[in-house]
Design an enzyme around this catalytic site. Structure first.
Site, mmCIF file in Angstrom:
data_model
loop_
_atom_site.group_PDB
_atom_site.id
_atom_site.type_symbol
_atom_site.label_atom_id
_atom_site.label_comp_id
_atom_site.label_asym_id
_atom_site.label_seq_id
_atom_site.Cartn_x
_atom_site.Cartn_y
_atom_site.Cartn_z
ATOM 1 N N ASP A 128 -10.906 230.675 158.783
ATOM 2 C CA ASP A 128 -11.548 231.175 159.996
ATOM 3 C C ASP A 128 -12.987 230.701 160.101
ATOM 4 O O ASP A 128 -13.488 230.432 161.198
ATOM 5 C CB ASP A 128 -11.517 232.704 160.013
ATOM 6 C CG ASP A 128 -10.153 233.250 160.379
ATOM 7 O OD1 ASP A 128 -9.164 232.754 159.813
ATOM 8 O OD2 ASP A 128 -10.088 234.158 161.217
ATOM 9 N N CYS A 143 -6.365 234.496 152.401
ATOM 10 C CA CYS A 143 -7.304 234.770 153.495
ATOM 11 C C CYS A 143 -6.664 235.450 154.705
ATOM 12 O O CYS A 143 -5.528 235.891 154.658
ATOM 13 C CB CYS A 143 -8.027 233.491 153.881
ATOM 14 S SG CYS A 143 -9.163 232.947 152.573
ATOM 15 N N SER A 147 -14.138 239.288 163.818
ATOM 16 C CA SER A 147 -13.841 239.147 162.398
ATOM 17 C C SER A 147 -14.307 240.403 161.682
ATOM 18 O O SER A 147 -14.904 241.298 162.276
ATOM 19 C CB SER A 147 -14.566 237.924 161.824
ATOM 20 O OG SER A 147 -15.922 238.229 161.611
#
Length: 530
Positions: A79, A120, A440
Protein backbone atom coordinates in the site's frame (compact mmCIF):
# COMPACT_ATOMS: atom_id res chain seq x y z
CA UNK A 1 -2.39 -37.60 -1.18
CA UNK A 2 -6.02 -36.76 -1.61
CA UNK A 3 -5.13 -35.67 -5.15
CA UNK A 4 -4.39 -39.26 -6.14
CA UNK A 5 -6.85 -41.04 -3.84
CA UNK A 6 -9.87 -39.18 -5.22
CA UNK A 7 -9.11 -39.61 -8.92
CA UNK A 8 -11.82 -42.02 -10.14
CA UNK A 9 -9.83 -43.16 -13.19
CA UNK A 10 -6.67 -44.92 -12.04
CA UNK A 11 -4.88 -44.19 -15.30
CA UNK A 12 -5.07 -40.48 -14.59
CA UNK A 13 -3.87 -41.06 -11.03
CA UNK A 14 -0.88 -42.94 -12.40
CA UNK A 15 -0.11 -40.09 -14.81
CA UNK A 16 -0.39 -37.52 -11.99
CA UNK A 17 2.03 -39.63 -9.97
CA UNK A 18 4.46 -39.58 -12.88
CA UNK A 19 4.30 -35.77 -12.93
CA UNK A 20 5.14 -35.68 -9.24
CA UNK A 21 8.03 -38.08 -9.81
CA UNK A 22 9.25 -35.78 -12.61
CA UNK A 23 9.66 -33.00 -10.06
CA UNK A 24 11.79 -35.23 -7.87
CA UNK A 25 9.16 -36.29 -5.36
CA UNK A 26 9.81 -39.71 -3.83
CA UNK A 27 7.14 -42.42 -3.51
CA UNK A 28 7.24 -41.90 0.26
CA UNK A 29 6.47 -38.18 -0.13
CA UNK A 30 3.68 -38.85 -2.61
CA UNK A 31 2.03 -41.25 -0.18
CA UNK A 32 1.79 -38.56 2.52
CA UNK A 33 -0.82 -35.77 2.78
CA UNK A 34 -0.13 -32.89 0.41
CA UNK A 35 0.05 -29.58 2.30
CA UNK A 36 -0.02 -26.30 0.41
CA UNK A 37 2.26 -23.52 1.62
CA UNK A 38 0.89 -20.39 0.02
CA UNK A 39 3.77 -17.93 0.14
CA UNK A 40 3.33 -14.25 -0.73
CA UNK A 41 7.03 -13.40 -0.68
CA UNK A 42 8.13 -10.77 -3.16
CA UNK A 43 10.79 -8.06 -3.51
CA UNK A 44 8.43 -5.06 -3.37
CA UNK A 45 6.93 -5.32 0.11
CA UNK A 46 8.95 -5.04 3.36
CA UNK A 47 6.37 -7.20 5.12
CA UNK A 48 6.94 -9.96 2.55
CA UNK A 49 10.61 -9.71 1.64
CA UNK A 50 11.54 -12.30 4.29
CA UNK A 51 8.65 -14.71 3.85
CA UNK A 52 10.77 -17.36 2.09
CA UNK A 53 12.45 -17.73 5.48
CA UNK A 54 9.08 -18.10 7.24
CA UNK A 55 7.83 -20.54 4.59
CA UNK A 56 10.97 -22.64 4.98
CA UNK A 57 10.32 -22.91 8.72
CA UNK A 58 6.71 -23.91 8.00
CA UNK A 59 7.99 -26.59 5.60
CA UNK A 60 10.28 -27.98 8.31
CA UNK A 61 7.27 -28.27 10.62
CA UNK A 62 5.09 -29.94 7.98
CA UNK A 63 7.77 -32.49 7.08
CA UNK A 64 8.59 -33.25 10.71
CA UNK A 65 4.91 -34.00 11.37
CA UNK A 66 4.50 -36.35 8.40
CA UNK A 67 3.30 -34.16 5.54
CA UNK A 68 4.61 -33.26 2.10
CA UNK A 69 4.80 -29.55 1.39
CA UNK A 70 3.89 -27.99 -1.96
CA UNK A 71 4.70 -24.30 -2.06
CA UNK A 72 3.14 -21.83 -4.48
CA UNK A 73 2.81 -18.02 -4.54
CA UNK A 74 0.12 -15.41 -4.77
CA UNK A 75 0.33 -11.64 -5.16
CA UNK A 76 1.02 -9.01 -2.51
CA UNK A 77 0.74 -5.26 -3.10
CA UNK A 78 2.51 -2.71 -0.89
CA UNK A 79 0.00 0.00 0.00
CA UNK A 80 2.83 2.40 0.78
CA UNK A 81 4.27 2.10 -2.74
CA UNK A 82 0.79 2.30 -4.29
CA UNK A 83 -0.04 5.45 -2.32
CA UNK A 84 -0.37 8.84 -3.97
CA UNK A 85 -1.17 7.72 -7.51
CA UNK A 86 -3.72 5.70 -9.46
CA UNK A 87 -2.07 2.48 -8.31
CA UNK A 88 -4.05 2.83 -5.07
CA UNK A 89 -7.08 1.59 -7.03
CA UNK A 90 -5.62 -1.92 -6.81
CA UNK A 91 -4.79 -2.91 -3.21
CA UNK A 92 -8.31 -3.55 -1.90
CA UNK A 93 -9.37 -5.08 -5.21
CA UNK A 94 -6.40 -7.46 -4.91
CA UNK A 95 -8.02 -9.03 -1.82
CA UNK A 96 -10.48 -10.86 -4.07
CA UNK A 97 -7.74 -11.82 -6.54
CA UNK A 98 -5.76 -13.40 -3.71
CA UNK A 99 -8.73 -15.42 -2.47
CA UNK A 100 -9.63 -16.48 -6.00
CA UNK A 101 -6.07 -17.51 -6.89
CA UNK A 102 -5.79 -19.68 -3.79
CA UNK A 103 -9.15 -21.28 -4.56
CA UNK A 104 -7.98 -22.03 -8.11
CA UNK A 105 -4.69 -23.62 -7.05
CA UNK A 106 -6.10 -25.66 -4.16
CA UNK A 107 -9.13 -27.03 -5.99
CA UNK A 108 -7.27 -27.65 -9.24
CA UNK A 109 -4.67 -29.75 -7.40
CA UNK A 110 -6.94 -31.16 -4.68
CA UNK A 111 -4.49 -30.63 -1.84
CA UNK A 112 -5.29 -31.82 1.67
CA UNK A 113 -4.65 -28.68 3.75
CA UNK A 114 -2.92 -25.32 3.54
CA UNK A 115 -0.69 -22.95 5.49
CA UNK A 116 -1.10 -19.32 4.46
CA UNK A 117 2.11 -17.28 4.81
CA UNK A 118 1.22 -13.61 4.82
CA UNK A 119 2.22 -10.15 5.94
CA UNK A 120 0.39 -7.03 4.86
CA UNK A 121 -2.88 -5.18 4.49
CA UNK A 122 -5.14 -6.93 1.97
CA UNK A 123 -3.17 -10.15 1.79
CA UNK A 124 -4.08 -11.49 5.24
CA UNK A 125 -7.85 -10.92 4.77
CA UNK A 126 -7.70 -12.37 1.24
CA UNK A 127 -6.06 -15.50 2.63
CA UNK A 128 -8.55 -15.80 5.48
CA UNK A 129 -11.39 -15.44 2.98
CA UNK A 130 -9.90 -18.31 0.96
CA UNK A 131 -9.68 -20.42 4.13
CA UNK A 132 -13.35 -19.82 4.92
CA UNK A 133 -14.42 -20.40 1.34
CA UNK A 134 -12.53 -23.67 0.79
CA UNK A 135 -13.08 -24.91 4.36
CA UNK A 136 -10.25 -27.42 4.36
CA UNK A 137 -7.77 -27.49 7.25
CA UNK A 138 -5.97 -24.15 7.06
CA UNK A 139 -3.88 -21.91 9.29
CA UNK A 140 -2.43 -18.40 9.01
CA UNK A 141 1.15 -17.40 9.84
CA UNK A 142 2.14 -13.74 9.52
CA UNK A 143 5.68 -12.59 8.91
CA UNK A 144 5.53 -10.25 11.91
CA UNK A 145 5.96 -6.51 12.41
CA UNK A 146 9.10 -4.45 11.97
CA UNK A 147 11.08 -3.52 15.04
CA UNK A 148 9.94 -0.31 16.68
CA UNK A 149 11.92 2.81 15.72
CA UNK A 150 14.94 3.48 17.94
CA UNK A 151 15.58 6.97 19.26
CA UNK A 152 19.22 6.82 18.13
CA UNK A 153 18.37 5.61 14.62
CA UNK A 154 18.11 7.99 11.68
CA UNK A 155 15.86 5.47 9.90
CA UNK A 156 12.23 5.29 11.11
CA UNK A 157 11.49 1.90 9.48
CA UNK A 158 13.85 -0.86 10.56
CA UNK A 159 14.32 -4.03 8.52
CA UNK A 160 11.81 -6.58 7.29
CA UNK A 161 8.26 -6.92 8.52
CA UNK A 162 4.98 -5.09 8.31
CA UNK A 163 5.00 -1.40 9.30
CA UNK A 164 5.62 -1.29 13.07
CA UNK A 165 2.44 0.44 14.26
CA UNK A 166 -1.17 -0.73 14.37
CA UNK A 167 -1.80 -0.10 10.70
CA UNK A 168 -4.05 -2.44 8.73
CA UNK A 169 -1.41 -5.14 8.31
CA UNK A 170 -0.83 -5.63 12.02
CA UNK A 171 -4.51 -5.06 12.79
CA UNK A 172 -5.31 -8.03 10.56
CA UNK A 173 -2.57 -10.16 12.14
CA UNK A 174 -4.32 -9.46 15.45
CA UNK A 175 -7.64 -10.40 13.86
CA UNK A 176 -6.24 -13.76 12.71
CA UNK A 177 -4.95 -14.54 16.19
CA UNK A 178 -8.11 -13.56 18.08
CA UNK A 179 -10.37 -15.39 15.63
CA UNK A 180 -8.27 -18.50 16.23
CA UNK A 181 -7.12 -18.92 12.62
CA UNK A 182 -3.50 -18.42 13.75
CA UNK A 183 -1.52 -19.60 16.73
CA UNK A 184 -1.08 -17.43 19.83
CA UNK A 185 1.49 -14.62 19.40
CA UNK A 186 0.94 -14.46 15.63
CA UNK A 187 0.11 -10.76 16.00
CA UNK A 188 3.15 -9.17 17.57
CA UNK A 189 6.35 -11.26 17.60
CA UNK A 190 8.69 -9.00 15.60
CA UNK A 191 9.76 -10.26 12.18
CA UNK A 192 13.42 -10.21 13.19
CA UNK A 193 13.02 -12.42 16.27
CA UNK A 194 13.87 -16.11 16.25
CA UNK A 195 10.56 -16.71 18.03
CA UNK A 196 8.81 -15.83 14.74
CA UNK A 197 10.58 -18.77 13.03
CA UNK A 198 9.70 -21.02 15.96
CA UNK A 199 6.05 -20.04 15.56
CA UNK A 200 6.27 -20.82 11.85
CA UNK A 201 7.61 -24.32 12.59
CA UNK A 202 4.87 -24.85 15.18
CA UNK A 203 2.35 -23.74 12.54
CA UNK A 204 3.66 -26.39 10.13
CA UNK A 205 3.30 -29.04 12.81
CA UNK A 206 -0.14 -27.83 13.82
CA UNK A 207 -1.56 -28.04 10.28
CA UNK A 208 -0.94 -31.78 10.34
CA UNK A 209 -2.81 -32.06 13.63
CA UNK A 210 -5.72 -30.10 12.18
CA UNK A 211 -5.83 -32.47 9.23
CA UNK A 212 -5.76 -35.54 11.48
CA UNK A 213 -8.40 -34.08 13.81
CA UNK A 214 -10.67 -32.92 10.99
CA UNK A 215 -10.77 -29.32 12.26
CA UNK A 216 -11.69 -26.82 9.54
CA UNK A 217 -12.02 -23.01 9.55
CA UNK A 218 -15.80 -22.93 9.82
CA UNK A 219 -15.55 -24.83 13.11
CA UNK A 220 -13.71 -21.75 14.37
CA UNK A 221 -15.48 -18.93 12.51
CA UNK A 222 -18.60 -18.66 14.66
CA UNK A 223 -20.67 -15.59 15.50
CA UNK A 224 -19.05 -15.63 18.95
CA UNK A 225 -15.58 -15.58 17.41
CA UNK A 226 -16.48 -12.52 15.34
CA UNK A 227 -17.86 -10.79 18.43
CA UNK A 228 -14.58 -11.56 20.21
CA UNK A 229 -12.44 -10.12 17.47
CA UNK A 230 -14.52 -6.96 17.10
CA UNK A 231 -14.21 -6.44 20.85
CA UNK A 232 -10.42 -6.84 20.83
CA UNK A 233 -10.10 -4.65 17.73
CA UNK A 234 -12.02 -1.89 19.51
CA UNK A 235 -9.86 -2.31 22.61
CA UNK A 236 -6.56 -1.96 20.76
CA UNK A 237 -7.73 0.80 18.37
CA UNK A 238 -7.30 -1.13 15.11
CA UNK A 239 -7.50 0.18 11.57
CA UNK A 240 -10.87 1.17 10.12
CA UNK A 241 -10.14 -1.32 7.33
CA UNK A 242 -10.76 -4.17 9.75
CA UNK A 243 -14.49 -3.47 9.45
CA UNK A 244 -14.38 -4.10 5.70
CA UNK A 245 -12.32 -7.24 6.04
CA UNK A 246 -14.27 -8.77 8.91
CA UNK A 247 -17.54 -8.27 7.03
CA UNK A 248 -16.04 -9.87 3.92
CA UNK A 249 -14.69 -12.81 5.93
CA UNK A 250 -18.01 -13.29 7.71
CA UNK A 251 -19.71 -13.32 4.32
CA UNK A 252 -17.43 -16.15 3.15
CA UNK A 253 -18.10 -18.05 6.39
CA UNK A 254 -21.87 -17.66 6.15
CA UNK A 255 -22.03 -15.52 9.32
CA UNK A 256 -24.27 -12.45 9.38
CA UNK A 257 -22.62 -9.37 10.87
CA UNK A 258 -23.39 -5.73 10.07
CA UNK A 259 -22.28 -2.23 11.00
CA UNK A 260 -24.73 -2.13 13.88
CA UNK A 261 -22.81 -4.95 15.57
CA UNK A 262 -19.60 -2.92 15.36
CA UNK A 263 -21.45 0.08 16.79
CA UNK A 264 -22.88 -1.93 19.71
CA UNK A 265 -19.58 -3.57 20.61
CA UNK A 266 -17.62 -0.34 20.21
CA UNK A 267 -19.94 1.46 22.62
CA UNK A 268 -19.36 -1.07 25.40
CA UNK A 269 -15.66 -1.80 24.89
CA UNK A 270 -13.03 0.39 26.55
CA UNK A 271 -9.87 1.21 24.60
CA UNK A 272 -6.90 -0.21 26.51
CA UNK A 273 -4.05 0.59 24.11
CA UNK A 274 -2.60 3.72 22.56
CA UNK A 275 -0.70 2.29 19.63
CA UNK A 276 1.04 4.07 16.77
CA UNK A 277 0.13 5.74 14.43
CA UNK A 278 -2.42 7.55 16.60
CA UNK A 279 -0.57 6.70 19.82
CA UNK A 280 2.89 6.40 21.29
CA UNK A 281 3.55 2.62 21.24
CA UNK A 282 4.36 -0.02 18.66
CA UNK A 283 3.67 -3.72 18.12
CA UNK A 284 7.05 -4.54 19.63
CA UNK A 285 5.88 -2.75 22.79
CA UNK A 286 2.66 -4.77 22.74
CA UNK A 287 4.76 -7.95 22.48
CA UNK A 288 6.87 -6.95 25.46
CA UNK A 289 3.78 -5.95 27.46
CA UNK A 290 2.13 -9.38 27.20
CA UNK A 291 0.58 -9.35 23.75
CA UNK A 292 -3.06 -9.83 22.90
CA UNK A 293 -3.38 -12.41 25.68
CA UNK A 294 -2.88 -9.62 28.23
CA UNK A 295 -5.38 -7.40 26.42
CA UNK A 296 -7.95 -10.18 26.38
CA UNK A 297 -7.30 -11.02 30.03
CA UNK A 298 -8.25 -7.45 30.93
CA UNK A 299 -11.38 -7.58 28.75
CA UNK A 300 -12.41 -10.85 30.37
CA UNK A 301 -12.59 -9.12 33.75
CA UNK A 302 -15.76 -7.39 32.51
CA UNK A 303 -17.06 -10.53 30.75
CA UNK A 304 -16.65 -8.93 27.33
CA UNK A 305 -15.39 -12.09 25.57
CA UNK A 306 -16.72 -15.54 24.76
CA UNK A 307 -13.96 -17.51 26.47
CA UNK A 308 -15.27 -20.88 25.30
CA UNK A 309 -14.58 -20.02 21.65
CA UNK A 310 -12.42 -22.72 20.03
CA UNK A 311 -9.21 -21.83 18.21
CA UNK A 312 -7.06 -23.76 15.73
CA UNK A 313 -4.45 -24.12 18.46
CA UNK A 314 -6.71 -26.76 20.03
CA UNK A 315 -7.32 -24.51 23.04
CA UNK A 316 -10.26 -22.30 23.86
CA UNK A 317 -9.71 -18.58 24.08
CA UNK A 318 -10.07 -18.82 27.86
CA UNK A 319 -7.33 -21.44 28.07
CA UNK A 320 -5.00 -19.31 25.94
CA UNK A 321 -5.30 -16.23 28.13
CA UNK A 322 -5.18 -18.02 31.48
CA UNK A 323 -2.60 -16.33 33.69
CA UNK A 324 -1.85 -13.57 31.17
CA UNK A 325 -1.27 -10.06 32.48
CA UNK A 326 0.16 -6.76 31.33
CA UNK A 327 3.80 -6.20 32.26
CA UNK A 328 3.79 -2.62 30.93
CA UNK A 329 0.65 -0.85 32.14
CA UNK A 330 1.36 2.19 29.99
CA UNK A 331 1.06 -0.04 26.89
CA UNK A 332 -1.88 -2.19 28.01
CA UNK A 333 -3.97 -0.37 30.58
CA UNK A 334 -6.22 -2.05 33.09
CA UNK A 335 -9.89 -2.18 32.24
CA UNK A 336 -10.53 0.03 35.27
CA UNK A 337 -8.33 2.83 33.86
CA UNK A 338 -8.68 2.68 30.06
CA UNK A 339 -7.49 5.28 27.60
CA UNK A 340 -11.13 5.74 26.62
CA UNK A 341 -14.43 4.21 27.78
CA UNK A 342 -15.30 3.42 24.15
CA UNK A 343 -13.58 1.52 21.37
CA UNK A 344 -11.30 3.00 18.74
CA UNK A 345 -13.83 2.91 15.88
CA UNK A 346 -17.27 4.52 15.65
CA UNK A 347 -20.11 4.11 13.14
CA UNK A 348 -21.97 7.25 12.10
CA UNK A 349 -25.38 7.50 10.43
CA UNK A 350 -27.46 10.36 9.03
CA UNK A 351 -28.90 11.78 5.85
CA UNK A 352 -25.40 11.96 4.35
CA UNK A 353 -24.67 8.31 5.24
CA UNK A 354 -27.96 6.39 5.44
CA UNK A 355 -26.10 3.06 5.37
CA UNK A 356 -23.32 4.22 7.66
CA UNK A 357 -19.84 5.73 7.73
CA UNK A 358 -16.73 4.91 9.77
CA UNK A 359 -14.41 7.10 11.81
CA UNK A 360 -11.34 6.11 13.82
CA UNK A 361 -12.39 8.18 16.82
CA UNK A 362 -9.24 7.29 18.74
CA UNK A 363 -7.31 9.41 16.18
CA UNK A 364 -9.62 12.46 16.41
CA UNK A 365 -8.67 15.44 18.56
CA UNK A 366 -11.34 16.21 21.20
CA UNK A 367 -12.10 19.64 19.70
CA UNK A 368 -13.15 17.97 16.43
CA UNK A 369 -15.61 15.48 17.91
CA UNK A 370 -18.36 17.89 16.90
CA UNK A 371 -17.94 20.14 13.89
CA UNK A 372 -20.04 21.85 11.26
CA UNK A 373 -18.87 23.80 8.28
CA UNK A 374 -19.26 24.46 4.57
CA UNK A 375 -18.62 21.61 2.17
CA UNK A 376 -15.66 21.93 -0.18
CA UNK A 377 -16.51 19.34 -2.81
CA UNK A 378 -14.08 17.33 -4.93
CA UNK A 379 -14.70 14.37 -7.21
CA UNK A 380 -11.19 12.93 -6.95
CA UNK A 381 -8.57 13.00 -4.19
CA UNK A 382 -5.87 14.71 -6.24
CA UNK A 383 -8.05 17.81 -6.77
CA UNK A 384 -8.65 18.10 -3.01
CA UNK A 385 -4.93 17.84 -2.26
CA UNK A 386 -4.10 20.50 -4.87
CA UNK A 387 -6.71 22.85 -3.35
CA UNK A 388 -5.15 22.38 0.08
CA UNK A 389 -1.63 23.01 -1.16
CA UNK A 390 -2.84 26.11 -3.05
CA UNK A 391 -4.27 27.58 0.16
CA UNK A 392 -7.90 27.27 -0.91
CA UNK A 393 -9.04 25.31 2.17
CA UNK A 394 -9.73 27.32 5.30
CA UNK A 395 -10.44 26.80 8.96
CA UNK A 396 -13.92 25.39 9.51
CA UNK A 397 -14.26 23.78 6.07
CA UNK A 398 -15.42 20.20 5.56
CA UNK A 399 -13.58 18.62 2.64
CA UNK A 400 -15.84 16.22 0.75
CA UNK A 401 -14.09 13.75 -1.56
CA UNK A 402 -16.47 11.52 -3.51
CA UNK A 403 -16.45 9.03 -6.39
CA UNK A 404 -13.62 7.25 -4.54
CA UNK A 405 -15.74 4.33 -3.25
CA UNK A 406 -15.54 0.68 -4.29
CA UNK A 407 -17.39 1.35 -7.56
CA UNK A 408 -16.39 4.94 -8.13
CA UNK A 409 -12.64 4.79 -7.49
CA UNK A 410 -12.81 2.16 -8.67
CA UNK A 411 -11.16 0.07 -6.01
CA UNK A 412 -11.93 2.16 -2.90
CA UNK A 413 -8.68 4.09 -2.66
CA UNK A 414 -7.14 5.16 0.64
CA UNK A 415 -7.27 8.93 1.11
CA UNK A 416 -3.93 9.10 2.88
CA UNK A 417 -2.67 11.88 0.60
CA UNK A 418 -5.57 14.02 1.76
CA UNK A 419 -5.20 13.29 5.48
CA UNK A 420 -1.42 13.76 5.32
CA UNK A 421 -1.86 17.10 3.59
CA UNK A 422 -4.32 18.30 6.25
CA UNK A 423 -1.62 17.54 8.84
CA UNK A 424 1.07 19.20 6.73
CA UNK A 425 -0.88 22.47 6.44
CA UNK A 426 -1.64 22.31 10.19
CA UNK A 427 -5.43 22.22 9.94
CA UNK A 428 -5.95 18.93 11.80
CA UNK A 429 -7.98 20.65 14.54
CA UNK A 430 -9.86 22.99 12.20
CA UNK A 431 -10.87 20.99 9.11
CA UNK A 432 -12.80 17.73 8.70
CA UNK A 433 -12.73 15.26 5.83
CA UNK A 434 -15.74 13.25 4.67
CA UNK A 435 -15.38 10.70 1.88
CA UNK A 436 -16.84 7.59 0.30
CA UNK A 437 -13.22 6.48 0.03
CA UNK A 438 -11.37 4.79 2.87
CA UNK A 439 -8.30 5.32 5.02
CA UNK A 440 -5.23 3.38 5.99
CA UNK A 441 -4.41 2.52 9.56
CA UNK A 442 -2.45 5.79 9.53
CA UNK A 443 -5.61 7.88 9.65
CA UNK A 444 -5.36 11.00 11.78
CA UNK A 445 -7.82 13.79 12.45
CA UNK A 446 -11.55 14.07 11.84
CA UNK A 447 -11.46 11.78 8.83
CA UNK A 448 -14.78 10.06 8.13
CA UNK A 449 -14.76 7.38 5.44
CA UNK A 450 -16.78 4.51 4.00
CA UNK A 451 -19.76 6.88 3.48
CA UNK A 452 -22.50 4.58 2.19
CA UNK A 453 -24.15 4.43 -0.24
CA UNK A 454 -21.19 5.78 -2.21
CA UNK A 455 -21.56 8.54 -4.78
CA UNK A 456 -21.27 6.25 -7.81
CA UNK A 457 -24.19 4.21 -6.45
CA UNK A 458 -26.34 7.33 -6.07
CA UNK A 459 -25.77 7.95 -2.37
CA UNK A 460 -26.57 11.40 -0.96
CA UNK A 461 -22.88 12.33 -0.97
CA UNK A 462 -23.23 12.55 -4.77
CA UNK A 463 -25.51 15.60 -4.57
CA UNK A 464 -23.63 17.66 -1.97
CA UNK A 465 -22.86 21.08 -3.39
CA UNK A 466 -20.16 23.61 -2.59
CA UNK A 467 -21.14 25.50 0.55
CA UNK A 468 -23.72 23.03 1.88
CA UNK A 469 -23.31 22.76 5.64
CA UNK A 470 -22.01 19.39 6.85
CA UNK A 471 -22.71 18.49 10.47
CA UNK A 472 -20.49 15.96 12.29
CA UNK A 473 -21.34 14.73 15.78
CA UNK A 474 -19.16 11.75 16.71
CA UNK A 475 -20.46 11.36 20.31
CA UNK A 476 -24.04 11.19 18.97
CA UNK A 477 -22.90 9.07 15.98
CA UNK A 478 -24.39 11.52 13.45
CA UNK A 479 -23.30 12.65 9.98
CA UNK A 480 -25.69 14.99 8.19
CA UNK A 481 -25.88 17.60 5.47
CA UNK A 482 -28.11 20.52 6.43
CA UNK A 483 -30.71 19.92 3.72
CA UNK A 484 -34.32 18.80 3.85
CA UNK A 485 -35.10 15.30 2.67
CA UNK A 486 -37.17 16.86 -0.11
CA UNK A 487 -34.18 18.84 -1.37
CA UNK A 488 -31.93 15.77 -1.19
CA UNK A 489 -34.44 13.73 -3.18
CA UNK A 490 -34.93 16.53 -5.72
CA UNK A 491 -31.18 16.66 -6.35
CA UNK A 492 -30.95 12.87 -6.57
CA UNK A 493 -33.77 12.85 -9.15
CA UNK A 494 -31.64 15.12 -11.36
CA UNK A 495 -28.40 13.15 -10.79
CA UNK A 496 -26.95 10.66 -13.29
CA UNK A 497 -23.85 8.52 -12.76
CA UNK A 498 -20.76 10.13 -14.29
CA UNK A 499 -18.08 8.17 -16.14
CA UNK A 500 -15.21 6.77 -14.09
CA UNK A 501 -12.64 9.42 -13.23
CA UNK A 502 -9.71 7.25 -14.27
CA UNK A 503 -8.88 5.13 -17.26
CA UNK A 504 -8.77 1.61 -15.84
CA UNK A 505 -7.92 -1.79 -17.24
CA UNK A 506 -10.20 -4.80 -17.50
CA UNK A 507 -9.94 -6.13 -13.94
CA UNK A 508 -10.95 -2.85 -12.30
CA UNK A 509 -13.83 -2.44 -14.77
CA UNK A 510 -15.14 -5.87 -13.78
CA UNK A 511 -14.54 -5.07 -10.13
CA UNK A 512 -16.48 -1.82 -10.39
CA UNK A 513 -19.46 -3.66 -11.86
CA UNK A 514 -19.52 -6.45 -9.26
CA UNK A 515 -18.41 -4.86 -5.98
CA UNK A 516 -20.93 -4.12 -3.23
CA UNK A 517 -21.07 -1.21 -0.82
CA UNK A 518 -18.52 -0.51 1.90
CA UNK A 519 -21.38 -1.10 4.36
CA UNK A 520 -21.39 -4.77 3.38
CA UNK A 521 -17.62 -5.27 3.21
CA UNK A 522 -17.03 -4.33 -0.45
CA UNK A 523 -17.37 -7.94 -1.56
CA UNK A 524 -18.01 -9.12 -5.11
CA UNK A 525 -21.51 -10.16 -6.12
CA UNK A 526 -22.80 -11.47 -9.44
CA UNK A 527 -25.85 -9.35 -10.38
CA UNK A 528 -29.14 -11.21 -10.31
CA UNK A 529 -29.83 -10.29 -13.95
CA UNK A 530 -26.64 -11.95 -15.20
Amino acid sequence: MKLLDEMPVKGFAAFAELLLHAMGRTPEEIAKPGIAIVNTQNELVPGHIHLDDIAAAVRDGVVSAGGTAFEFPTIAICDGLAMGHAGMCYPLASRELIADSIEAMILAHNLDAMVLVTGCDKITPGMMMAAARLDIPAIIINGGPMLAPRAASKVPLIGCGSCPGLYTANSMACVAEVLGLALPWNSCIPAAHGARRQLARQTGVRIMALLNEGIIPRHILTKEAFENVITVDMAIGGSSNTILHLMALADEAGINIDLDLFAQIGARTPRLCDLNPAGAYFLEDLYEAGGLQAVMAELSKKNLLHLDALTLSGQTLGEIIEGAQSTRPEVIRSIEEPYSPEGGLAILYGNLAPDGAVVKQSAVKPEMFTHSGPARVFDIEEDAVKAMLDGKIHSGDVIVIRYEGPKGGPGFREMLMATSTILAIELETEVALVTDGRFSGATAGAAIGHVSPEAMAGGPIAIVEEGDIIEIDIPSRKLNVRLSQEEIQSRLDRWTPPPLKREVKSYLRRYSRLVTSASTGAVLRIPEDW
